[in-house]
Write a protein that holds these residues in place. Structure first.
Motif, PDB file in Angstrom:
ATOM      1  N   GLU B 169       4.178   6.753   4.249  1.00  0.00           N
ATOM      2  CA  GLU B 169       5.046   7.452   3.297  1.00  0.00           C
ATOM      3  C   GLU B 169       5.001   8.964   3.510  1.00  0.00           C
ATOM      4  O   GLU B 169       6.026   9.632   3.411  1.00  0.00           O
ATOM      5  CB  GLU B 169       4.606   7.114   1.863  1.00  0.00           C
ATOM      6  CG  GLU B 169       4.896   5.670   1.471  1.00  0.00           C
ATOM      7  CD  GLU B 169       6.359   5.299   1.721  1.00  0.00           C
ATOM      8  OE1 GLU B 169       7.240   6.112   1.362  1.00  0.00           O
ATOM      9  OE2 GLU B 169       6.611   4.233   2.306  1.00  0.00           O
ATOM     10  N   THR B 170       3.855   9.456   3.801  1.00  0.00           N
ATOM     11  CA  THR B 170       3.731  10.898   4.066  1.00  0.00           C
ATOM     12  C   THR B 170       4.517  11.272   5.305  1.00  0.00           C
ATOM     13  O   THR B 170       5.273  12.270   5.311  1.00  0.00           O
ATOM     14  CB  THR B 170       2.252  11.261   4.252  1.00  0.00           C
ATOM     15  OG1 THR B 170       1.548  10.899   3.080  1.00  0.00           O
ATOM     16  CG2 THR B 170       2.087  12.746   4.517  1.00  0.00           C
ATOM     17  N   ALA B 171       4.361  10.483   6.323  1.00  0.00           N
ATOM     18  CA  ALA B 171       5.079  10.762   7.567  1.00  0.00           C
ATOM     19  C   ALA B 171       6.581  10.673   7.331  1.00  0.00           C
ATOM     20  O   ALA B 171       7.355  11.518   7.833  1.00  0.00           O
ATOM     21  CB  ALA B 171       4.649   9.765   8.628  1.00  0.00           C
ATOM     22  N   LYS B 172       6.974   9.673   6.569  1.00  0.00           N
ATOM     23  CA  LYS B 172       8.401   9.501   6.299  1.00  0.00           C
ATOM     24  C   LYS B 172       8.945  10.695   5.507  1.00  0.00           C
ATOM     25  O   LYS B 172      10.038  11.212   5.791  1.00  0.00           O
ATOM     26  CB  LYS B 172       8.591   8.204   5.512  1.00  0.00           C
ATOM     27  CG  LYS B 172      10.012   7.843   5.232  1.00  0.00           C
ATOM     28  CD  LYS B 172      10.065   6.500   4.511  1.00  0.00           C
ATOM     29  CE  LYS B 172      11.526   6.135   4.213  1.00  0.00           C
ATOM     30  NZ  LYS B 172      11.588   4.837   3.512  1.00  0.00           N
ATOM     31  N   SER B 173       8.199  11.141   4.526  1.00  0.00           N
ATOM     32  CA  SER B 173       8.613  12.276   3.713  1.00  0.00           C
ATOM     33  C   SER B 173       8.746  13.531   4.559  1.00  0.00           C
ATOM     34  O   SER B 173       9.730  14.280   4.449  1.00  0.00           O
ATOM     35  CB  SER B 173       7.582  12.482   2.597  1.00  0.00           C
ATOM     36  OG  SER B 173       7.860  13.658   1.881  1.00  0.00           O
ATOM     37  N   ARG B 174       7.779  13.748   5.430  1.00  0.00           N
ATOM     38  CA  ARG B 174       7.825  14.933   6.306  1.00  0.00           C
ATOM     39  C   ARG B 174       9.069  14.889   7.185  1.00  0.00           C
ATOM     40  O   ARG B 174       9.762  15.903   7.378  1.00  0.00           O
ATOM     41  CB  ARG B 174       6.586  14.983   7.177  1.00  0.00           C
ATOM     42  CG  ARG B 174       5.344  15.363   6.425  1.00  0.00           C
ATOM     43  CD  ARG B 174       4.131  15.270   7.342  1.00  0.00           C
ATOM     44  NE  ARG B 174       2.920  15.684   6.657  1.00  0.00           N
ATOM     45  CZ  ARG B 174       1.708  15.607   7.195  1.00  0.00           C
ATOM     46  NH1 ARG B 174       1.558  15.128   8.425  1.00  0.00           N
ATOM     47  NH2 ARG B 174       0.666  16.007   6.511  1.00  0.00           N
ATOM     48  N   LEU B 175       9.309  13.741   7.702  1.00  0.00           N
ATOM     49  CA  LEU B 175      10.436  13.603   8.611  1.00  0.00           C
ATOM     50  C   LEU B 175      11.758  13.826   7.876  1.00  0.00           C
ATOM     51  O   LEU B 175      12.666  14.495   8.396  1.00  0.00           O
ATOM     52  CB  LEU B 175      10.386  12.215   9.252  1.00  0.00           C
ATOM     53  CG  LEU B 175      11.236  12.001  10.483  1.00  0.00           C
ATOM     54  CD1 LEU B 175      10.898  13.008  11.572  1.00  0.00           C
ATOM     55  CD2 LEU B 175      11.035  10.579  11.009  1.00  0.00           C
ATOM     56  N   ARG B 176      11.854  13.300   6.688  1.00  0.00           N
ATOM     57  CA  ARG B 176      13.093  13.457   5.929  1.00  0.00           C
ATOM     58  C   ARG B 176      13.328  14.919   5.557  1.00  0.00           C
ATOM     59  O   ARG B 176      14.449  15.420   5.640  1.00  0.00           O
ATOM     60  CB  ARG B 176      13.051  12.595   4.677  1.00  0.00           C
ATOM     61  CG  ARG B 176      13.157  11.129   4.983  1.00  0.00           C
ATOM     62  CD  ARG B 176      13.164  10.296   3.742  1.00  0.00           C
ATOM     63  NE  ARG B 176      14.431  10.428   2.996  1.00  0.00           N
ATOM     64  CZ  ARG B 176      14.747   9.713   1.941  1.00  0.00           C
ATOM     65  NH1 ARG B 176      13.882   8.803   1.476  1.00  0.00           N
ATOM     66  NH2 ARG B 176      15.887   9.879   1.320  1.00  0.00           N
ATOM     67  N   TYR B 177      12.259  15.600   5.187  1.00  0.00           N
ATOM     68  CA  TYR B 177      12.403  17.028   4.869  1.00  0.00           C
ATOM     69  C   TYR B 177      12.850  17.805   6.097  1.00  0.00           C
ATOM     70  O   TYR B 177      13.736  18.674   6.023  1.00  0.00           O
ATOM     71  CB  TYR B 177      11.079  17.597   4.352  1.00  0.00           C
ATOM     72  CG  TYR B 177      10.862  17.392   2.872  1.00  0.00           C
ATOM     73  CD1 TYR B 177      11.732  18.007   1.939  1.00  0.00           C
ATOM     74  CD2 TYR B 177       9.801  16.650   2.397  1.00  0.00           C
ATOM     75  CE1 TYR B 177      11.533  17.825   0.580  1.00  0.00           C
ATOM     76  CE2 TYR B 177       9.589  16.473   1.038  1.00  0.00           C
ATOM     77  CZ  TYR B 177      10.460  17.061   0.136  1.00  0.00           C
ATOM     78  OH  TYR B 177      10.276  16.898  -1.203  1.00  0.00           O
TER      79      TYR B 177
END
Lengths: 348, 190
Positions: B169-177
């Protein structure tokens, strides 16, 4: 990455095809060539070590070395044990210094044949032989262990101490066969002792093979015959006679058996006329048995199975009868047989 | 080298582990650019990037004996690069480490509006790329890293999470930002 996943990522805002395309155009930066060369060289060096493949042969060196050490150690221990086995025979020898048990009387036939052969015996032959001939015979039976010892002393020790569980076969050999064997080059003393020009040895000489001599149980026993030589010999009787019985008191107590053997062999030519049957027994003993005049020989034969007291009584009787020569001979023989037995004052 | 052309990265690494230097050549040629650019975009200094790049590959060479296929090769490779980069930040400046580890940062980024540019500023692909690189450089480091891992290493969100040692989830959030900011900055050309 699958197209489906990319579409899903696009929908989730995790991927954008336009950005990917534009970023693809920006991929121009590459590492410099010198870095490539350095890294590839390092990789080849490491791969060149090829630890698993190259270490495999080296890994065998340790077990192979260990195996070699083990084999050598076992061989050494075996040899030492065998030598130790020879040493173990030595404590047995002093037991032989005790008054000898009544020696079995040779058969009449043997006595006759030996008496007939006695003058013609070349005493050197049996003297020479203990080490060499016994070695020759023994080497046929247990050559491997014999070869392992390899030293003259070891051979002499064996010749004197090794039991002979099987009857001696050497008597069956032809004279030519026996005499044809040259003395070992590494033992000139024995070779010299064996050299005297005896001519073709008579049959009795042939029968006086070392083993046969060694197996002769009693000093009075006439020269061994073929029948006698073929008799199985108990190991105790084949062990080297005590030093005292051999008349070698002047030799060091721990004298090597090989020296004894070679010494006996070297002295053989001088004592040819006197030596006779008892090859392994001392030459003194042999001298006594051979030099005894018939009268003394008869007395000795008569006393052979008698206890020491009877010997002394007979010696004193001989002295009283004025037969001093016979008394002296018998006394000498008595001293040889019972060196530790206390003598009466008049006989000392 | 051609005999290894069809081999997967994992197969090539196993071959190299067993002493096949040719397998490493193929692996290196496949990934040297991505790793180098990942490092270059992160530390922004060519000299530092080269040093880090060499260290990453040397670490891989040293670690080859213990290599087993537990994940995608690129995940492992970029994990090595990420760790080396973290070490570099720790040595260079603790602040950099904080910057790398902080989760937010998107609010601090001010993407210049492309509409502010003059009309005659028609950018060709090269200039688009340069603009994108500028935008990437302005991203917070965690987001930049996630974007670079996706673009250079071809890693999925899960693999980015593995490589950077964070949750999916952290990785996904970073990528989306990161995507959101870059799209905003490149809006005129997208």
């Amino acid at each position: 990455m699958a197209v489906k996943e990319e579409i899903a990522q696009d929908a989730n805002g995790e991927r954008n095809a336009g950005l990917t395309r534009i970023y693809g155009a920006a991929r121009r930066d590459e590492p410099p060539a010198h870095l490539d060369a350095a890294i590839l060289a390092a990789a080849r060096r490491e791969a060149g070590a090829r630890p698993r493949r190259l270490w495999a042969p080296r890994a065998w060196r340790v077990p192979v070395g260990l195996a070699a050490v083990v084999v050598l150690s076992v061989s050494l221990v075996t040899l030492v044990r065998e030598e130790g086995g020879d040493e173990l025979y030595r404590p047995v020898r002093p037991d032989l210094t005790r008054p000898a048990e009544p020696a079995p009387q040779p058969s009449q036939d043997a006595a006759k044949s030996s008496a007939a052969a006695e003058p013609a015996v070349a005493p050197g032959a049996p003297r020479v032989a203990p080490g060499r001939a016994a070695e020759t015979q023994d080497s046929r039976r247990d050559a491997p262990s014999r070869r392992a010892r390899g030293t003259a002393g070891g051979r002499a020790t064996e010749a004197l101490s090794q039991p002979h569980p099987q009857p001696f076969q050497g008597a069956a050999e032809s004279p030519a066969e026996r005499t044809a064997a040259p003395p070992p080059a590494d033992d000139p003393a024995r070779a010299g002792a064996a050299a005297p020009d005896r001519g073709p040895p008579p049959a009795a000489v042939m029968d006086r093979s070392p083993a046969a001599v060694m197996s002769t149980p009693a000093p009075e026993a006439p020269a061994g015959t073929a029948a006698e030589a073929r008799r199985p010999v108990p190991p105790a009787a084949k062990a080297a006679p005590p030093r005292a019985m051999r008349g070698e008191r002047d030799m060091p107590a721990r004298e090597d058996a090989s020296q004894a053997a070679s010494g006996a062999a070297a002295a053989a030519p001088q004592s040819e006329a006197k030596q006779a049957s008892e090859g392994v027994l001392s030459r003194q003993q042999a001298l006594g048995a051979q030099a005894h005049p018939p009268r003394v020989a008869a007395i000795l034969k008569e006393l052979d199975a008698q206890p020491p007291e009877k010997w002394l009584e007979r010696i004193q009787a001989l002295r009283r009868e004025g037969q001093t020569t016979e008394a002296r001979e018998v006394l000498a023989e008595f001293k040889r047989r019972y060196p530790a037995y206390p003598l009466p004052a008049e006989l000392q | 080298m051609s005999r290894h052309a069809d081999s997967s990265d994992e197969e090539l690494m196993l071959l190299y582990r067993d002493g096949d230097a040719g397998a490493f050549d193929v692996l290196y040629s496949r990934h040297k650019g991505g790793v180098y650019r990942y490092l270059l975009r992160q530390c922004r200094e060519a000299a530092a990037a080269e040093e880090l790049f060499q260290d990453v590959w040397m670490n891989l060479i040293r670690a080859r004996a213990g290599y087993t296929v537990q994940a995608k090769f690129t995940t492992w490779l970029y994990r090595l690069a990420h760790n080396r980069l973290v070490d570099h930040y720790r040595k260079a400046s603790p602040a950099g480490l904080v910057s790398l580890e902080e989760e937010g940062g998107d609010a601090a980024m001010e993407v210049p509006d492309s509409r502010e540019r003059t009309a005659d500023e028609t950018l060709d692909n090269r200039r688009q790329a340069e603009r994108l690189l500028e935008l990437i450089a302005q991203l917070p480091e965690p987001q930049r890293e996630a974007f670079l891992l996706q673009q250079e290493g071809g890693l999925s969100v899960e693999e980015i999470a593995q490589a950077t040692g964070v949750t999916r989830e952290t990785a996904k959030s970073r990528l989306r930002y990161a995507m959101s900011k870059l799209k905003q900055g490149m809006n005129a050309w997208l």
